[in-house]
Scaffold this motif. Structure first.
Motif, PDB file in Angstrom:
ATOM      1  N   HIS A 181      63.629   8.450 -22.872  1.00 46.48           N
ATOM      2  CA  HIS A 181      63.544   7.826 -21.553  1.00 46.48           C
ATOM      3  C   HIS A 181      62.410   8.436 -20.756  1.00 46.48           C
ATOM      4  N   ARG A 182      61.903   7.679 -19.823  1.00 47.11           N
ATOM      5  CA  ARG A 182      60.914   8.168 -18.863  1.00 47.11           C
ATOM      6  C   ARG A 182      61.191   7.545 -17.503  1.00 47.11           C
ATOM      7  N   GLY A 183      60.890   8.301 -16.447  1.00 49.18           N
ATOM      8  CA  GLY A 183      61.118   7.827 -15.091  1.00 49.18           C
ATOM      9  C   GLY A 183      62.059   8.694 -14.287  1.00 49.18           C
ATOM     10  N   PHE A 184      62.971   9.373 -14.961  1.00 45.56           N
ATOM     11  CA  PHE A 184      63.902  10.242 -14.231  1.00 45.56           C
ATOM     12  C   PHE A 184      63.194  11.444 -13.611  1.00 45.56           C
ATOM     13  N   GLU A 185      62.049  11.810 -14.179  1.00 42.14           N
ATOM     14  CA  GLU A 185      61.278  12.908 -13.595  1.00 42.14           C
ATOM     15  C   GLU A 185      60.704  12.511 -12.238  1.00 42.14           C
ATOM     16  N   LYS A 186      60.608  11.201 -11.983  1.00 38.71           N
ATOM     17  CA  LYS A 186      60.147  10.716 -10.684  1.00 38.71           C
ATOM     18  C   LYS A 186      61.324  10.530  -9.726  1.00 38.71           C
ATOM     19  N   VAL A 187      62.467  10.225 -10.265  1.00 38.19           N
ATOM     20  CA  VAL A 187      63.673  10.062  -9.446  1.00 38.19           C
ATOM     21  C   VAL A 187      64.171  11.416  -8.941  1.00 38.19           C
ATOM     22  N   MET A 188      64.073  12.448  -9.794  1.00 37.97           N
ATOM     23  CA  MET A 188      64.502  13.792  -9.407  1.00 37.97           C
ATOM     24  C   MET A 188      63.456  14.813  -9.870  1.00 37.97           C
ATOM     25  N   PRO A 189      62.306  14.871  -9.174  1.00 40.04           N
ATOM     26  CA  PRO A 189      61.250  15.821  -9.557  1.00 40.04           C
ATOM     27  C   PRO A 189      61.658  17.264  -9.276  1.00 40.04           C
ATOM     28  N   GLU A 190      61.266  18.157 -10.165  1.00 41.54           N
ATOM     29  CA  GLU A 190      61.617  19.572 -10.017  1.00 41.54           C
ATOM     30  C   GLU A 190      60.886  20.221  -8.839  1.00 41.54           C
ATOM     31  N   ASN A 191      59.647  19.819  -8.598  1.00 46.54           N
ATOM     32  CA  ASN A 191      58.832  20.417  -7.524  1.00 46.54           C
ATOM     33  C   ASN A 191      58.468  19.345  -6.500  1.00 46.54           C
ATOM     34  N   MET A 193      59.396  19.385  -2.980  1.00 47.60           N
ATOM     35  CA  MET A 193      59.013  19.952  -1.690  1.00 47.60           C
ATOM     36  C   MET A 193      59.312  21.446  -1.686  1.00 47.60           C
ATOM     37  N   PHE A 194      58.279  22.237  -1.445  1.00 49.86           N
ATOM     38  CA  PHE A 194      58.415  23.695  -1.452  1.00 49.86           C
ATOM     39  C   PHE A 194      58.984  24.198  -2.768  1.00 49.86           C
ATOM     40  N   GLY A 195      58.597  23.549  -3.869  1.00 50.24           N
ATOM     41  CA  GLY A 195      59.029  23.984  -5.186  1.00 50.24           C
ATOM     42  C   GLY A 195      60.485  23.699  -5.492  1.00 50.24           C
ATOM     43  N   ARG A 196      61.101  22.802  -4.732  1.00 46.72           N
ATOM     44  CA  ARG A 196      62.505  22.480  -4.934  1.00 46.72           C
ATOM     45  C   ARG A 196      62.698  20.996  -5.246  1.00 46.72           C
ATOM     46  N   ARG A 197      63.872  20.682  -5.765  1.00 46.54           N
ATOM     47  CA  ARG A 197      64.212  19.288  -6.010  1.00 46.54           C
ATOM     48  C   ARG A 197      64.565  18.620  -4.689  1.00 46.54           C
ATOM     49  N   PRO A 198      64.427  17.287  -4.593  1.00 51.57           N
ATOM     50  CA  PRO A 198      64.858  16.583  -3.382  1.00 51.57           C
ATOM     51  C   PRO A 198      66.380  16.644  -3.250  1.00 51.57           C
ATOM     52  N   PRO A 199      66.911  16.577  -2.038  1.00 50.44           N
ATOM     53  CA  PRO A 199      68.371  16.641  -1.853  1.00 50.44           C
ATOM     54  C   PRO A 199      69.090  15.421  -2.411  1.00 50.44           C
ATOM     55  N   PHE A 200      68.374  14.295  -2.506  1.00 48.16           N
ATOM     56  CA  PHE A 200      68.955  13.067  -3.043  1.00 48.16           C
ATOM     57  C   PHE A 200      67.959  12.413  -3.998  1.00 48.16           C
ATOM     58  N   PRO A 201      68.433  11.626  -4.940  1.00 44.92           N
ATOM     59  CA  PRO A 201      67.520  10.931  -5.849  1.00 44.92           C
ATOM     60  C   PRO A 201      66.544  10.050  -5.078  1.00 44.92           C
ATOM     61  N   LEU A 202      65.306   9.994  -5.546  1.00 40.82           N
ATOM     62  CA  LEU A 202      64.294   9.172  -4.896  1.00 40.82           C
ATOM     63  C   LEU A 202      64.437   7.709  -5.323  1.00 40.82           C
ATOM     64  N   CYS A 203      63.822   6.828  -4.552  1.00 44.66           N
ATOM     65  CA  CYS A 203      63.986   5.384  -4.757  1.00 44.66           C
ATOM     66  C   CYS A 203      62.676   4.717  -5.164  1.00 44.66           C
ATOM     67  N   LYS A 204      62.801   3.463  -5.569  1.00 42.83           N
ATOM     68  CA  LYS A 204      61.677   2.589  -5.908  1.00 42.83           C
ATOM     69  C   LYS A 204      60.836   3.143  -7.053  1.00 42.83           C
ATOM     70  N   LYS A 205      61.515   3.704  -8.053  1.00 41.44           N
ATOM     71  CA  LYS A 205      60.839   4.210  -9.250  1.00 41.44           C
ATOM     72  C   LYS A 205      61.200   3.324 -10.448  1.00 41.44           C
ATOM     73  N   ASP A 206      60.334   3.327 -11.429  1.00 40.36           N
ATOM     74  CA  ASP A 206      60.592   2.580 -12.655  1.00 40.36           C
ATOM     75  C   ASP A 206      61.143   3.510 -13.727  1.00 40.36           C
ATOM     76  N   ILE A 207      62.280   3.148 -14.287  1.00 43.66           N
ATOM     77  CA  ILE A 207      62.929   3.930 -15.346  1.00 43.66           C
ATOM     78  C   ILE A 207      62.940   3.092 -16.620  1.00 43.66           C
ATOM     79  N   GLU A 208      62.556   3.698 -17.729  1.00 37.89           N
ATOM     80  CA  GLU A 208      62.570   3.000 -19.009  1.00 37.89           C
ATOM     81  C   GLU A 208      63.362   3.820 -20.012  1.00 37.89           C
TER      82      GLU A 208
END
Length: 283
Positions: A181-191, A193-208
């Motif tokens: 799979h690809r795309g989850f790294e955009k939904v929940m990126p490791e870095n 903001m300030f080297g941390r993950r976002p508090p919630f999953p991000l939106c409007k990304k393409d997952i395959e």
């Protein structure tokens, strides 16, 4: 002592907590995967067939690359997948230091059919035996054989031997189904903001999600090849905690066997990654 093993039992409190967790996690996953983002699945029929209709007593082992801390359960949240059904749901190996930090988290993940694994604890640690028990029961077990999250667009890394050991030791060889799979790294990126993950999953990304065909392993043949190879080649023994023999094989033969199985899985996952890149460049 296995971490809250009692909470993982099917009959724990009549199965009500498990049903509630699967309904909640399923609703969350479907919302993120389908409503907030766009998910495309290739060869879905193969996965559904083996989840729902495989022969009685035959276990299913799915293996996938690891792109984010939310790969599981989000990767099962796509349309038409029965993620809210606890009877069909997967067992998954989960990092003990992340998912089992305290009693509350331990209980939550246990009733969600997660098996705690101590990273660096070796392939014969107690909880690997628990995963083997689930395969022996004919259940579905999912693993991330890379062992940790990698968000780079890079070749599949050398796989850990734990997954290979489960395949080799299972009384009935499981159906091994590869998934890339690809795309989850955009939904929940490791870095994010300030080297941390976002508090919630991000939106409007393409997952395959790319479902491969089952990888067939002739375990008796592979075991004999491993024994023959280990006799011909000098292989140092460096895992003193390993049992002297497993399935009649000494440590040198075990290492040959697990390497061969892991290399085969890695090759198939890498082929799926190549297919995904071709599709990505075409679109």
């Amino acid at each position: 002592m296995r971490t809250m093993e009692w909470a993982a039992r099917r009959d724990h409190l009549g199965g009500v907590p498990r049903k509630l967790i699967f309904m909640a996690a399923g609703a969350f996953s479907k919302t993120v995967a389908n409503l907030l983002n766009t998910t495309t699945v290739y060869n879905l029929e193969t996965l559904l067939r083996h989840v729902r209709h495989r022969p009685p007593g035959v276990p299913l082992l799915t293996v996938a690359n690891h792109m984010s801390t939310l790969d599981d359960p989000l990767m099962w949240g796509f349309k038409d997948f029965p993620i809210t059904d606890p009877e069909l749901g997967r067992w998954v190996l989960a990092a003990e230091d992340i998912c089992f930090k305290n009693p509350v988290l331990s209980y939550f993940f246990r009733i969600g059919k997660c098996i705690p694994i101590t990273r660096g604890g070796g392939i014969y640690q107690e909880h690997m035996d628990e995963a083997l028990d689930r395969l022996t029961d004919g259940a579905w077990v999912h693993t991330f054989p890379e062992g940790k999250v990698c968000q780079e667009d890079a070749p599949i890394r050398r796989l850990k031997w734990g997954t290979a050991s489960l395949i080799a030791r299972a009384p009935v060889t499981p159906i091994v189904l590869p998934i890339f799979h690809r795309g989850f790294e955009k939904v929940m990126p490791e870095n994010y903001m300030f080297g941390r993950r976002p508090p919630f999953p991000l939106c409007k990304k393409d997952i395959e999600i790319y479902i491969g065909e089952p990888i067939v392993f002739d375990i008796p043949k592979l075991k004999q090849m491993a024994v023959d190879t280990s006799r011909k080649e000098f292989i140092s023994h460096c895992h003193s905690e390993w049992p002297e023999t497993v399935c009649g094989m000494d440590e040198a033969a075990q290492r040959c066997l697990y390497t061969n199985i892991s290399d085969r899985i890695q090759l198939v996952l890498e082929k799926l990654r190549t297919v995904s890149k071709t599709c990505l460049n075409t679109n």
